[in-house]
Design an enzyme around this catalytic site. Structure first.
Site, PDB file in Angstrom:
ATOM      1  N   ASP A  22      -8.220   3.951   1.716  1.00 51.31           N
ATOM      2  CA  ASP A  22      -7.263   3.658   2.649  1.00 51.31           C
ATOM      3  C   ASP A  22      -7.553   4.436   3.956  1.00 51.31           C
ATOM      4  O   ASP A  22      -7.976   5.407   4.120  1.00 51.31           O
ATOM      5  CB  ASP A  22      -5.884   4.422   1.885  1.00 51.31           C
ATOM      6  CG  ASP A  22      -4.891   5.068   2.642  1.00 51.31           C
ATOM      7  OD1 ASP A  22      -4.860   4.266   4.852  1.00 51.31           O
ATOM      8  OD2 ASP A  22      -3.688   5.047   2.914  1.00 51.31           O
ATOM      9  N   ARG A  61      -3.912  -0.603   5.450  1.00 53.12           N
ATOM     10  CA  ARG A  61      -4.112  -2.005   4.486  1.00 53.12           C
ATOM     11  C   ARG A  61      -3.045  -3.365   4.472  1.00 53.12           C
ATOM     12  O   ARG A  61      -3.246  -4.092   4.468  1.00 53.12           O
ATOM     13  CB  ARG A  61      -4.418  -1.110   3.323  1.00 53.12           C
ATOM     14  CG  ARG A  61      -5.723  -0.475   3.010  1.00 53.12           C
ATOM     15  CD  ARG A  61      -5.899   0.331   1.850  1.00 53.12           C
ATOM     16  NE  ARG A  61      -4.232   1.286   1.174  1.00 53.12           N
ATOM     17  CZ  ARG A  61      -4.295   1.709   0.385  1.00 53.12           C
ATOM     18  NH1 ARG A  61      -5.433   1.615  -1.039  1.00 53.12           N
ATOM     19  NH2 ARG A  61      -3.588   3.246  -0.248  1.00 53.12           N
ATOM     20  N   CYS A  66       0.918  -1.522  -0.125  1.00 52.43           N
ATOM     21  CA  CYS A  66       0.459  -0.027   0.288  1.00 52.43           C
ATOM     22  C   CYS A  66       1.421   1.529  -0.113  1.00 52.43           C
ATOM     23  O   CYS A  66       2.139   1.106  -0.244  1.00 52.43           O
ATOM     24  CB  CYS A  66      -0.869   0.142   1.139  1.00 52.43           C
ATOM     25  SG  CYS A  66      -0.187   0.454   2.536  1.00 52.43           S
TER      26      CYS A  66
END
Length: 147
Positions: A120, A15, A9
């Site tokens: 996100d 994440r 990420c």
């Protein structure tokens, strides 16, 4: 056959460590790691709110530390999985000439959700929603790997 999977990420604090944690908990016969495309949080543990949301699901992310994605990761992993198109573009920009390691979006493995990326939660603040999508996609990824 055991596979080595890298989850990527932006900062490697929400994440991708969550995906690594879910994957490790559900796919003991495969290896996993995570990284970020930026160097903003190198050496830091996952973001506190993500750790709390994961812990509520029985996942302990506290031993993970952020690191930056590097070109050598293409040789170290069998599959690289990004959380959104921006991550994929930054990953591909570092691909060594002639390297064929597959790079996929995590949501490719959760087609039934209709999601085209994992939002996100650092920005959306929806840690549980991100974890729901990650868990669904990880189940699909494991089915794909074990097919």
């Amino acid at each position: 056959m055991s596979q080595r999977i890298l989850f990527v990420c932006l900062g490697n604090i929400c994440r991708s460590p969550a995906a690594e944690g879910v994957f490790r908990a559900r796919a003991h016969h495969h290896a996993a790691d995570s990284a970020g495309t930026s160097d903003w949080h190198v050496g830091e543990p996952p973001y506190g709110p993500m750790q709390r949301a994961a812990r509520a699901r029985g996942l302990d992310l506290s031993d993970l530390r952020a690191r930056q994605f590097i070109a050598a990761d293409f040789d170290r992993f069998d599959l690289i999985v990004g959380m959104d198109d921006g991550n994929i573009a930054k990953i591909e920009a570092l691909r060594p000439a002639g390297n064929a390691t597959p790079v996929r979006l995590l949501t490719d493995f959760a087609a039934q959700t209709g999601a085209d990326h994992v939002p996100d939660p650092y920005y959306t603040r929806d840690f549980d929603g991100a974890l729901d999508l990650i868990e669904t996609a990880i189940d699909g990824l494991i089915a794909y790997l074990d097919a």
